[in-house]
Structure formats: structure tokens, C-alpha cells
Design a protein around this motif. Sequence first.
Motif, PDB file in Angstrom:
ATOM      1  N   GLN A   1       6.958  -3.694  -5.004  1.00  0.00           N
ATOM      2  CA  GLN A   1       7.096  -2.993  -6.288  1.00  0.00           C
ATOM      3  C   GLN A   1       8.417  -3.356  -6.964  1.00  0.00           C
ATOM      4  OE1 GLN A   1       4.720  -1.277  -7.722  1.00  0.00           O
ATOM      5  NE2 GLN A   1       5.977  -0.917  -9.516  1.00  0.00           N
ATOM      6  N   SER A   2       9.459  -3.504  -6.203  1.00  0.00           N
ATOM      7  CA  SER A   2      10.760  -3.898  -6.743  1.00  0.00           C
ATOM      8  C   SER A   2      10.692  -5.302  -7.352  1.00  0.00           C
ATOM      9  CB  SER A   2      11.810  -3.845  -5.647  1.00  0.00           C
ATOM     10  OG  SER A   2      13.037  -4.314  -6.106  1.00  0.00           O
ATOM     11  N   ALA A   3       9.994  -6.206  -6.710  1.00  0.00           N
ATOM     12  CA  ALA A   3       9.849  -7.568  -7.242  1.00  0.00           C
ATOM     13  C   ALA A   3       9.070  -7.554  -8.559  1.00  0.00           C
ATOM     14  CB  ALA A   3       9.155  -8.457  -6.216  1.00  0.00           C
ATOM     15  N   LYS A   4       8.023  -6.755  -8.651  1.00  0.00           N
ATOM     16  CA  LYS A   4       7.253  -6.658  -9.895  1.00  0.00           C
ATOM     17  C   LYS A   4       8.097  -6.078 -11.020  1.00  0.00           C
ATOM     18  CE  LYS A   4       2.667  -6.068  -7.837  1.00  0.00           C
ATOM     19  NZ  LYS A   4       1.531  -5.124  -7.651  1.00  0.00           N
ATOM     20  N   THR A   5       8.868  -5.057 -10.719  1.00  0.00           N
ATOM     21  CA  THR A   5       9.727  -4.440 -11.725  1.00  0.00           C
ATOM     22  C   THR A   5      10.789  -5.416 -12.215  1.00  0.00           C
ATOM     23  OG1 THR A   5       9.373  -2.289 -10.689  1.00  0.00           O
ATOM     24  CG2 THR A   5      11.257  -2.476 -12.176  1.00  0.00           C
ATOM     25  N   THR A   6      11.354  -6.188 -11.311  1.00  0.00           N
ATOM     26  CA  THR A   6      12.360  -7.183 -11.684  1.00  0.00           C
ATOM     27  C   THR A   6      11.766  -8.236 -12.601  1.00  0.00           C
ATOM     28  OG1 THR A   6      13.533  -6.823  -9.610  1.00  0.00           O
ATOM     29  CG2 THR A   6      13.987  -8.875 -10.775  1.00  0.00           C
ATOM     30  N   LYS A   7      10.558  -8.693 -12.315  1.00  0.00           N
ATOM     31  CA  LYS A   7       9.904  -9.708 -13.147  1.00  0.00           C
ATOM     32  C   LYS A   7       9.625  -9.158 -14.541  1.00  0.00           C
ATOM     33  CE  LYS A   7       5.881 -12.844 -13.002  1.00  0.00           C
ATOM     34  NZ  LYS A   7       6.029 -13.267 -14.321  1.00  0.00           N
ATOM     35  N   THR A   8       9.128  -7.939 -14.635  1.00  0.00           N
ATOM     36  CA  THR A   8       8.859  -7.325 -15.933  1.00  0.00           C
ATOM     37  C   THR A   8      10.149  -7.148 -16.732  1.00  0.00           C
ATOM     38  OG1 THR A   8       6.975  -6.160 -14.988  1.00  0.00           O
ATOM     39  CG2 THR A   8       7.817  -5.327 -17.070  1.00  0.00           C
ATOM     40  N   SER A   9      11.207  -6.726 -16.066  1.00  0.00           N
ATOM     41  CA  SER A   9      12.499  -6.557 -16.741  1.00  0.00           C
ATOM     42  C   SER A   9      13.026  -7.874 -17.270  1.00  0.00           C
ATOM     43  CB  SER A   9      13.516  -5.940 -15.787  1.00  0.00           C
ATOM     44  OG  SER A   9      13.134  -4.646 -15.425  1.00  0.00           O
TER      45      SER A   9
ATOM     46  N   SER B   1       4.076   5.094  19.178  1.00  0.00           N
ATOM     47  CA  SER B   1       5.302   4.503  18.627  1.00  0.00           C
ATOM     48  C   SER B   1       4.981   3.284  17.758  1.00  0.00           C
ATOM     49  CB  SER B   1       6.274   4.143  19.742  1.00  0.00           C
ATOM     50  OG  SER B   1       5.718   3.145  20.577  1.00  0.00           O
ATOM     51  N   ILE B   2       3.980   2.506  18.116  1.00  0.00           N
ATOM     52  CA  ILE B   2       3.582   1.350  17.297  1.00  0.00           C
ATOM     53  C   ILE B   2       3.020   1.827  15.960  1.00  0.00           C
ATOM     54  CG2 ILE B   2       1.904  -0.537  17.135  1.00  0.00           C
ATOM     55  CD1 ILE B   2       2.366  -1.059  20.103  1.00  0.00           C
ATOM     56  N   VAL B   3       2.235   2.885  15.960  1.00  0.00           N
ATOM     57  CA  VAL B   3       1.676   3.425  14.720  1.00  0.00           C
ATOM     58  C   VAL B   3       2.789   3.931  13.808  1.00  0.00           C
ATOM     59  CG1 VAL B   3       0.282   5.321  13.776  1.00  0.00           C
ATOM     60  CG2 VAL B   3      -0.598   3.952  15.664  1.00  0.00           C
ATOM     61  N   ILE B   4       3.722   4.662  14.356  1.00  0.00           N
ATOM     62  CA  ILE B   4       4.837   5.190  13.550  1.00  0.00           C
ATOM     63  C   ILE B   4       5.675   4.053  12.985  1.00  0.00           C
ATOM     64  CG2 ILE B   4       6.990   6.511  13.661  1.00  0.00           C
ATOM     65  CD1 ILE B   4       5.570   8.357  15.675  1.00  0.00           C
ATOM     66  N   LEU B   5       5.972   3.062  13.780  1.00  0.00           N
ATOM     67  CA  LEU B   5       6.737   1.904  13.321  1.00  0.00           C
ATOM     68  C   LEU B   5       5.980   1.147  12.230  1.00  0.00           C
ATOM     69  CD1 LEU B   5       9.336   0.299  13.773  1.00  0.00           C
ATOM     70  CD2 LEU B   5       8.103  -1.058  15.462  1.00  0.00           C
ATOM     71  N   SER B   6       4.677   1.014  12.355  1.00  0.00           N
ATOM     72  CA  SER B   6       3.860   0.327  11.348  1.00  0.00           C
ATOM     73  C   SER B   6       3.889   1.064  10.017  1.00  0.00           C
ATOM     74  CB  SER B   6       2.417   0.186  11.824  1.00  0.00           C
ATOM     75  OG  SER B   6       2.353  -0.592  12.984  1.00  0.00           O
ATOM     76  N   ILE B   7       3.816   2.382  10.065  1.00  0.00           N
ATOM     77  CA  ILE B   7       3.860   3.178   8.830  1.00  0.00           C
ATOM     78  C   ILE B   7       5.198   2.994   8.129  1.00  0.00           C
ATOM     79  CG2 ILE B   7       3.910   5.545   7.931  1.00  0.00           C
ATOM     80  CD1 ILE B   7       1.801   6.224  10.075  1.00  0.00           C
ATOM     81  N   ILE B   8       6.274   3.002   8.887  1.00  0.00           N
ATOM     82  CA  ILE B   8       7.605   2.829   8.305  1.00  0.00           C
ATOM     83  C   ILE B   8       7.744   1.431   7.694  1.00  0.00           C
ATOM     84  CG2 ILE B   8      10.065   2.655   8.853  1.00  0.00           C
ATOM     85  CD1 ILE B   8       9.581   4.896  10.929  1.00  0.00           C
ATOM     86  N   LEU B   9       7.321   0.402   8.403  1.00  0.00           N
ATOM     87  CA  LEU B   9       7.421  -0.967   7.888  1.00  0.00           C
ATOM     88  C   LEU B   9       6.532  -1.177   6.669  1.00  0.00           C
ATOM     89  CD1 LEU B   9       7.615  -3.062  11.179  1.00  0.00           C
ATOM     90  CD2 LEU B   9       9.445  -2.535   9.578  1.00  0.00           C
ATOM     91  N   LEU B  10       5.359  -0.585   6.654  1.00  0.00           N
ATOM     92  CA  LEU B  10       4.457  -0.703   5.512  1.00  0.00           C
ATOM     93  C   LEU B  10       5.062  -0.065   4.264  1.00  0.00           C
ATOM     94  CD1 LEU B  10       1.669  -1.680   4.592  1.00  0.00           C
ATOM     95  CD2 LEU B  10       0.797   0.583   5.179  1.00  0.00           C
ATOM     96  N   SER B  11       5.728   1.058   4.417  1.00  0.00           N
ATOM     97  CA  SER B  11       6.357   1.691   3.255  1.00  0.00           C
ATOM     98  C   SER B  11       7.500   0.834   2.713  1.00  0.00           C
ATOM     99  CB  SER B  11       6.849   3.094   3.606  1.00  0.00           C
ATOM    100  OG  SER B  11       7.874   3.029   4.570  1.00  0.00           O
ATOM    101  N   PHE B  12       8.289   0.210   3.585  1.00  0.00           N
ATOM    102  CA  PHE B  12       9.345  -0.697   3.137  1.00  0.00           C
ATOM    103  C   PHE B  12       8.769  -1.920   2.438  1.00  0.00           C
ATOM    104  CE2 PHE B  12      12.328   1.332   6.232  1.00  0.00           C
ATOM    105  CZ  PHE B  12      13.288   1.679   5.311  1.00  0.00           C
TER     106      PHE B  12
END
Length: 152
Positions: free
Chosen positions: A40-48, A23-34
Motif C-alpha cells: 500500500q505504501s508503494a502504491k501511495t508513493t507512485k500516485t503521489s 507460533s507459525i500461524v501468528i508469525l504468518s499473520i504478522i508478516l502478512l500485515s507488514f
Amino acid sequence: MIKIKFTNRLNQSGLSLVEVVASIVILSIILLSFFTMLVQSAKTTKTSEEIIDATYIAQTEIEELYAYSAKNPFPIGNFEANIFPNFHFIKSKNENGIEEYYYEKQESAYIILKVTPKTIASTNLTRVLIQIYDKKNGTMKAQMENTLEWGT
């Protein structure tokens, strides 16, 4: 008399160490993707934001030149001194042999203005191209082009 009942502990359900680790591994994968998505959203906002700022600068320069061209004829001879006396102009010729005028303005970016004088004597049209370059790495952030009709 008090009776004590003993239960079989083998039938009790609970979490084993393997289930907790899984369960810790699954939770870590989910949090890492978020987390990756947020970065990536912050980088896109800065470029825009940089592109929007560069486009605003180009639009402002085009509007200034349009305002000048509506009231004045195309300046022959000393073009650079008549339109933008505060900027250092560089005069050159393009691949077709037509003279172009460049200037660089130091702000948040380098601004290059190319004005190609009229090629047909009977028209008052002039091609204007403004390019905005990033100061840090020299990449072009925005480009705006227009054709201006000069006053008489």
C-alpha cells in the motif's frame, strides 16, 4: 560401582506440534500485515509522484503564460497563433457564451489550457485554467487556476 539414574520423561518440558503450528500461524499473520502495508505504501508513493509531476507541468505552463502576459497585451483575433503557435488550439464557448481556448500537448499527460478572455472592457484581467489529465485512463491529475493581468 557406577550408578545410573533414570529420570521420568513425563516431566520434561518441550514444544509440542500444536505450539509450533500456533507460533507459525501468528508469525504468518504478522508478516502478512507488514507485507500489505509495504504494498500500500508503494502504491501511495507512485500516485503521489504522478500528482507532483502533473502539478509541476501545470505550474510551468502557468509561468510561461504569465511571462507572455506581462509583456504583451491580450491578443485579440488570433489568440492561439500569437501565444502558442506550435500547439493546435480549439476554440469553443462555455455555458455562459464566453469563448474559451483549449489546446492539448502530448507529453506524459494531456494538457488542456482554458483562457477566458476579459469580459469587462475596462480591465486587463483574464482567467486561466490548466488541467492535466493522465494519458492512460483520462483522469485529471492536477488543476491550476490563475487570473492574469495583461500588459499594455
